[in-house]
Design a protein around this motif. Structure first.
Motif, PDB file in Angstrom:
ATOM      1  N   ALA A   6      28.794  42.287  30.536  1.00 51.55           N
ATOM      2  CA  ALA A   6      28.661  42.567  31.964  1.00 51.55           C
ATOM      3  C   ALA A   6      29.327  41.494  32.808  1.00 51.55           C
ATOM      4  N   TRP A   7      30.051  40.590  32.174  1.00 48.88           N
ATOM      5  CA  TRP A   7      30.600  39.407  32.845  1.00 48.88           C
ATOM      6  C   TRP A   7      31.737  39.801  33.771  1.00 48.88           C
ATOM      7  N   GLU A 246      43.063  42.614  38.059  1.00 47.66           N
ATOM      8  CA  GLU A 246      41.836  41.831  38.245  1.00 47.66           C
ATOM      9  C   GLU A 246      40.906  41.967  37.039  1.00 47.66           C
ATOM     10  N   GLN A 247      40.877  43.157  36.448  1.00 50.31           N
ATOM     11  CA  GLN A 247      40.058  43.378  35.257  1.00 50.31           C
ATOM     12  C   GLN A 247      40.727  42.766  34.029  1.00 50.31           C
ATOM     13  N   GLY A 248      42.036  42.899  33.953  1.00 52.33           N
ATOM     14  CA  GLY A 248      42.768  42.361  32.817  1.00 52.33           C
ATOM     15  C   GLY A 248      42.698  40.843  32.719  1.00 52.33           C
ATOM     16  N   ALA A 249      42.476  40.177  33.854  1.00 51.55           N
ATOM     17  CA  ALA A 249      42.403  38.714  33.854  1.00 51.55           C
ATOM     18  C   ALA A 249      41.047  38.188  33.400  1.00 51.55           C
ATOM     19  N   PRO A 269      39.324  42.834  26.119  1.00 53.56           N
ATOM     20  CA  PRO A 269      38.462  43.875  26.690  1.00 53.56           C
ATOM     21  C   PRO A 269      37.575  44.527  25.629  1.00 53.56           C
ATOM     22  N   ASN A 270      36.420  45.023  26.064  1.00 56.93           N
ATOM     23  CA  ASN A 270      35.427  45.540  25.112  1.00 56.93           C
ATOM     24  C   ASN A 270      35.480  47.046  24.905  1.00 56.93           C
ATOM     25  N   ASN A 278      35.328  44.889  29.959  1.00 55.33           N
ATOM     26  CA  ASN A 278      34.916  43.522  30.233  1.00 55.33           C
ATOM     27  C   ASN A 278      35.101  42.646  28.996  1.00 55.33           C
ATOM     28  N   PRO A 279      35.053  41.331  29.159  1.00 59.87           N
ATOM     29  CA  PRO A 279      35.348  40.441  28.034  1.00 59.87           C
ATOM     30  C   PRO A 279      34.387  40.592  26.863  1.00 59.87           C
TER      31      PRO A 279
END
Length: 312
Positions: A6-7, A246-249, A269-270, A278-279
């Motif tokens: 959820a980070w 923004e998500q890819g970073a 990404p998960n 998310n990571p």
């Protein structure tokens, strides 16, 4: 603290007092990374080839984040002389570096190109430039507070292979394979750097990240010489198959800042075969993890760049 799944950037710990260098910070993933680090209090140095564009970006980041400590330094990773000059200036101006994000990368289609040092452009810029930069900045990183190095990998490393008999693709040219090999080299470097830092008892940790399939500026650049049709293909692909930059970073921001991260961890990404989300912690390929490959690439890289990490 939020769980890894959820980070988001809102969970980045306070970075006040930390000095961060981000390569390729003018646009794409590097710009997002620099902005978020500045937003959370870091002193951010944008290491970019085009300093005029960099100053415009720095002003925008300062205005958005209300962080005045965003500066620009010239760095062309395709030139070992430029890498040396950047590191020399950093040594003169800084007491320490707390975070180095080796973010910059290029991808080309078409004919083979070379750096100013006559290396194949992908390998010379994406890998050798960052190898030399990290080695030359190591003394400043050693003096950092919980210092980290983040190496940016790619999903393309999974289908790649390093041919040590033809690292520069002089025998058989394939632009896509050359890019993949350079990202595999980035991955091998991050893992081997972790091995060597641990063996030396260094306070620096080496981590890795990849953005999945991100809406960065690389895809449009790859197609920019293919006219209107190429640009339309790039735009359509981005709209249908990628996630926002923004998500890819987030994986590289997690690797750079999250609490509890240790050396050698690799984040991506998960969801959707690591393409979006998310990571989460991910795994590199067997070739990337092979210590014998890491040792061989390290020795070749030291010889080609004339950067000996023991004497950096």
């Amino acid at each position: 603290m939020a769980s890894m799944s959820a980070w988001t950037a809102a969970d980045i710990p306070d970075q006040t007092g930390r000095t961060a260098i981000i390569t390729g910070a003018n646009s794409g993933l590097g710009l997002v990374t620099a902005t978020e680090l500045a937003r959370h209090g870091a002193d951010v140095i944008l290491a970019v080839r085009n300093t005029s564009a960099g100053e415009t970006v720095a002003a925008s980041i300062r205005a958005e984040t209300r962080n005045a400590t965003v500066s620009v330094r010239q760095l062309d990773l395709a030139s070992l002389d430029s890498v040396r000059a950047f590191a020399d200036r950093a040594s003169d101006e800084l007491d320490r570096i707390d975070l180095l994000v080796n973010n910059a990368g290029l991808v080309i289609l078409g004919d083979r190109q070379t750096t100013s040092d006559c290396f194949e452009l992908h390998f010379g810029t994406n890998h050798l430039g960052h190898f030399a930069l990290t080695g030359r900045l190591l003394p400043l990183l050693e003096r950092g507070q919980s210092p980290r190095v983040v190496s940016l990998s790619s999903l393309s490393h999974k289908g790649a292979h390093l041919d040590f008999a033809d690292l520069m693709f002089e025998k058989t040219w394939d632009a896509s394979a050359a890019y993949g090999a350079s990202k595999l080299a980035n991955t091998i470097f991050g893992i081997e750097l972790d091995r060597r830092l641990r063996a030396a008892g260094s306070p620096i940790i080496s981590t890795l990240a990849h953005p999945g399939v991100s809406r960065s500026n690389l895809t449009p650049r790859a197609w920019e010489n293919r006219g209107v049709v190429g640009k339309l293909i790039a735009s359509a692909y981005a709209a249908m198959n990628t996630q926002p930059t923004e998500q890819g970073a987030l994986p590289q921001l997690y690797a750079a800042t999250a609490e509890g991260v240790h050396g050698g961890q690799f984040f991506g990404p998960n969801g959707n075969n690591e393409q979006r989300g998310n990571p989460t912690e991910v795994q590199a390929t067997a070739e990337a993890n092979d210590p014998s490959v890491g040792k061989r690439l390290w020795e070749v890289s030291e010889r080609l760049t004339h950067v000996d990490y023991l004497d950096a």
